[in-house]
Design a protein around this motif. Structure first.
Motif, PDB file in Angstrom:
ATOM      1  N   THR A  29      -4.171   7.447   8.982  1.00  0.00           N
ATOM      2  CA  THR A  29      -4.392   8.628   8.160  1.00  0.00           C
ATOM      3  C   THR A  29      -5.556   9.399   8.776  1.00  0.00           C
ATOM      4  O   THR A  29      -6.118   9.000   9.799  1.00  0.00           O
ATOM      5  CB  THR A  29      -4.724   8.258   6.702  1.00  0.00           C
ATOM      6  OG1 THR A  29      -6.037   7.668   6.651  1.00  0.00           O
ATOM      7  CG2 THR A  29      -3.703   7.275   6.133  1.00  0.00           C
ATOM      8  N   LYS A  63      -3.097   5.199  -2.663  1.00  0.00           N
ATOM      9  CA  LYS A  63      -4.118   6.146  -2.221  1.00  0.00           C
ATOM     10  C   LYS A  63      -3.488   7.529  -2.093  1.00  0.00           C
ATOM     11  O   LYS A  63      -2.623   7.746  -1.237  1.00  0.00           O
ATOM     12  CB  LYS A  63      -4.712   5.709  -0.881  1.00  0.00           C
ATOM     13  CG  LYS A  63      -5.435   4.372  -0.939  1.00  0.00           C
ATOM     14  CD  LYS A  63      -6.038   4.009   0.407  1.00  0.00           C
ATOM     15  CE  LYS A  63      -6.685   2.622   0.353  1.00  0.00           C
ATOM     16  NZ  LYS A  63      -7.866   2.603  -0.547  1.00  0.00           N
ATOM     17  N   ASP A  64      -3.902   8.447  -2.988  1.00  0.00           N
ATOM     18  CA  ASP A  64      -3.412   9.810  -2.861  1.00  0.00           C
ATOM     19  C   ASP A  64      -4.361  10.617  -1.971  1.00  0.00           C
ATOM     20  O   ASP A  64      -5.423  10.158  -1.578  1.00  0.00           O
ATOM     21  CB  ASP A  64      -3.235  10.468  -4.234  1.00  0.00           C
ATOM     22  CG  ASP A  64      -4.468  10.376  -5.107  1.00  0.00           C
ATOM     23  OD1 ASP A  64      -5.512   9.909  -4.631  1.00  0.00           O
ATOM     24  OD2 ASP A  64      -4.395  10.772  -6.284  1.00  0.00           O
ATOM     25  N   LEU A 100       0.790   5.337   0.386  1.00  0.00           N
ATOM     26  CA  LEU A 100      -0.034   6.445   0.849  1.00  0.00           C
ATOM     27  C   LEU A 100       0.665   7.761   0.544  1.00  0.00           C
ATOM     28  O   LEU A 100       1.845   7.935   0.867  1.00  0.00           O
ATOM     29  CB  LEU A 100      -0.283   6.326   2.354  1.00  0.00           C
ATOM     30  CG  LEU A 100      -1.088   5.109   2.813  1.00  0.00           C
ATOM     31  CD1 LEU A 100      -1.060   4.995   4.327  1.00  0.00           C
ATOM     32  CD2 LEU A 100      -2.531   5.188   2.310  1.00  0.00           C
ATOM     33  N   GLU A 129      -1.643  -1.140  -4.133  1.00  0.00           N
ATOM     34  CA  GLU A 129      -2.715  -0.165  -3.959  1.00  0.00           C
ATOM     35  C   GLU A 129      -2.085   1.198  -3.701  1.00  0.00           C
ATOM     36  O   GLU A 129      -1.108   1.297  -2.948  1.00  0.00           O
ATOM     37  CB  GLU A 129      -3.623  -0.544  -2.789  1.00  0.00           C
ATOM     38  CG  GLU A 129      -4.443  -1.798  -3.008  1.00  0.00           C
ATOM     39  CD  GLU A 129      -5.365  -2.077  -1.827  1.00  0.00           C
ATOM     40  OE1 GLU A 129      -5.974  -1.120  -1.314  1.00  0.00           O
ATOM     41  OE2 GLU A 129      -5.441  -3.250  -1.424  1.00  0.00           O
ATOM     42  N   TYR A 143      -4.452   1.556   8.745  1.00  0.00           N
ATOM     43  CA  TYR A 143      -3.965   0.449   7.921  1.00  0.00           C
ATOM     44  C   TYR A 143      -2.874  -0.286   8.697  1.00  0.00           C
ATOM     45  O   TYR A 143      -2.037   0.339   9.371  1.00  0.00           O
ATOM     46  CB  TYR A 143      -3.399   0.961   6.596  1.00  0.00           C
ATOM     47  CG  TYR A 143      -4.383   1.769   5.788  1.00  0.00           C
ATOM     48  CD1 TYR A 143      -5.286   1.158   4.933  1.00  0.00           C
ATOM     49  CD2 TYR A 143      -4.414   3.155   5.889  1.00  0.00           C
ATOM     50  CE1 TYR A 143      -6.200   1.904   4.181  1.00  0.00           C
ATOM     51  CE2 TYR A 143      -5.318   3.909   5.153  1.00  0.00           C
ATOM     52  CZ  TYR A 143      -6.209   3.277   4.301  1.00  0.00           C
ATOM     53  OH  TYR A 143      -7.109   4.024   3.580  1.00  0.00           O
ATOM     54  N   ASP A 174      -8.523   6.790   7.953  1.00  0.00           N
ATOM     55  CA  ASP A 174      -8.533   5.338   8.109  1.00  0.00           C
ATOM     56  C   ASP A 174      -7.280   4.873   8.833  1.00  0.00           C
ATOM     57  O   ASP A 174      -6.337   5.643   9.061  1.00  0.00           O
ATOM     58  CB  ASP A 174      -8.624   4.666   6.737  1.00  0.00           C
ATOM     59  CG  ASP A 174      -9.519   3.435   6.754  1.00  0.00           C
ATOM     60  OD1 ASP A 174      -9.598   2.791   7.816  1.00  0.00           O
ATOM     61  OD2 ASP A 174     -10.125   3.131   5.706  1.00  0.00           O
ATOM     62  N   LEU A 190       0.855  -1.185   0.000  1.00  0.00           N
ATOM     63  CA  LEU A 190       0.000   0.000   0.000  1.00  0.00           C
ATOM     64  C   LEU A 190       0.887   1.230   0.000  1.00  0.00           C
ATOM     65  O   LEU A 190       1.800   1.346   0.825  1.00  0.00           O
ATOM     66  CB  LEU A 190      -0.902   0.018   1.240  1.00  0.00           C
ATOM     67  CG  LEU A 190      -1.712   1.304   1.465  1.00  0.00           C
ATOM     68  CD1 LEU A 190      -2.735   1.514   0.357  1.00  0.00           C
ATOM     69  CD2 LEU A 190      -2.387   1.290   2.838  1.00  0.00           C
ATOM     70  N   SER A 227      -4.047  11.157   1.080  1.00  0.00           N
ATOM     71  CA  SER A 227      -4.211  10.375   2.315  1.00  0.00           C
ATOM     72  C   SER A 227      -3.027  10.628   3.243  1.00  0.00           C
ATOM     73  O   SER A 227      -2.138   9.773   3.401  1.00  0.00           O
ATOM     74  CB  SER A 227      -4.313   8.875   1.998  1.00  0.00           C
ATOM     75  OG  SER A 227      -5.416   8.589   1.176  1.00  0.00           O
TER      76      SER A 227
END
Length: 373
Positions: free
Chosen positions: A190, A170-171, A33, A168, A195, A193, A31, A173
């Motif tokens: 974040t 995620k911008d 971020l 994965e 993780y 969320d 992931l 974030s």
């Protein structure tokens, strides 16, 4: 539902994306971020130079590492284009690092002897290769294997390839904290969320220190703003990248010429100053007089991550299980991205970084405190 990964990478600049790409090649669940847009900070502001002799004069190990990383680009260019469909415009046009004083000349002659990857050229030879340059130099160090890329496209191709291989991303974030449990880092928080992961790598560029400070870690880094501008010429005026301590000229496709960069330490302010551009223009015109005929294109600034020395901080954080960092590449993030990606991927597999390519482990003294939370 609990979101669990093998590795979480904080930062989707060129370093973070290179690490993600190498990890996904090894079938890791990754992931990434990013607090803003992918590659939107220093990785998009960079000139994309692949110049191994720009500032590693006093560190032979770093010079060898830089050469190793540069030599990965031809294969990487083809590899990423096949996966992502993005051409990051790799060109091996060479670089000349100019000397203007006897001291400059002596230093570059020593560097040529140590490197074995570049040769010293007297002024008349420099002029033969680049007749558009002014004749006030004393010669230069010529590295014919050096080159340049589109920094932004390199970052995007690494990110796209990593995602296509299963990562994965995620911008927008921003990470606001690291999850800690009895000396272990097992995830991040974040604003929206949480993780979880076995490993966390902080690759947030100039903002890495801010992220790591939430865990009581100080990597002794600071931001350095650099301003650049570009012009469009009617015809090519130089073929090779020209580097001096105060200014560099990077020829790009379509007769674009990129000029950089100023240095303003200890600031995250990305505004462009008249004084900074004026000084840069004067230096550039001294190097390449025909630059005055160039058509103005644009100016921009980026904030680069600097460490107290010349080496970036790459490795595990002492006293922490599952927490690593790859930051502080300063003006060499593009150049060192391929090697850094491989080093960090191997570290995640439990392998040791060899002494030759260990670009600067975090010292125990850089820990503000042992986390007991």
């Amino acid at each position: 539902m609990k979101k669990v990964y093998d590795v979480i990478i904080v930062g989707a600049g060129v370093i973070g994306c290179s690490i993600a790409y190498q990890l996904t090649k090894r079938k890791k669940k990754v992931l990434i971020l990013e607090k803003g847009k992918i590659g939107h900070k220093a990785s998009s502001a960079a000139a994309g130079m692949l110049g191994v002799h720009t500032e590693f004069n006093d560190n032979e190990e770093l010079l060898k590492a830089a050469i190793k990383s540069r030599d990965m680009f031809p294969a990487l260019s083809q590899e990423l284009r096949e996966i992502s469909g993005i051409d990051f415009e790799f060109t091996q046009n060479g670089m000349i690092k100019l000397a203007f004083t006897d001291s400059d000349q002596s230093a570059l002659l020593r560097l040529a002897d140590v490197s074995k990857d570049a040769v010293w050229l007297p002024e008349e030879e420099v002029s033969r290769l680049e007749p558009g340059l002014s004749k006030r130099n004393k010669g230069g160090l010529y590295a014919d294997k050096d080159g340049n890329v589109s920094a932004q496209k390199l970052t995007l191709s690494l990110a796209s390839s990593a995602v296509r291989l299963g990562a994965e991303l995620k911008d927008f974030s921003p990470v606001i904290g690291l999850l800690r449990d009895d000396g272990s880092c097992n995830g991040v928080m974040t604003r929206h969320d949480t993780y979880y992961s076995s490993e966390v790598i902080v690759a947030g560029g100039a903002w890495s220190g801010e992220i790591l400070s939430t865990a009581g870690v100080d990597i002794s880094g600071y931001p350095v703003k650099g301003e650049c501008f570009s012009v469009v010429l009617e015809a090519p005026k130089i073929k090779r990248t020209i580097f001096t301590e105060g200014c560099y000229l990077v020829p790009k496709q379509g007769n674009h010429l990129l000029v950089g960069a100023t240095e303003h330490p200890y600031t995250f302010d990305e505004s462009i100053t008249v004084g900074g551009l004026n000084g840069l223009m004067n230096k550039a015109i001294e190097l390449l007089p025909d630059l005055i005929y160039g058509r103005w294109e644009k100016a921009w600034a980026g904030v680069r991550p600097k460490t107290a020395g010349t080496a970036p901080k790459i490795g595990r954080v002492p006293g922490w299980k599952g927490l690593s960092v790859a930051s502080g590449h300063y003006r060499n993030g593009i150049l060192l991205a391929p090697l850094t990606g491989i080093m960090m991927a191997e570290l995640m597999e439990g392998k040791e970084i060899s002494p030759l390519f260990r670009l600067g482990d975090i010292d125990e003294r850089m820990l503000k405190s042992e986390s007991k939370n």
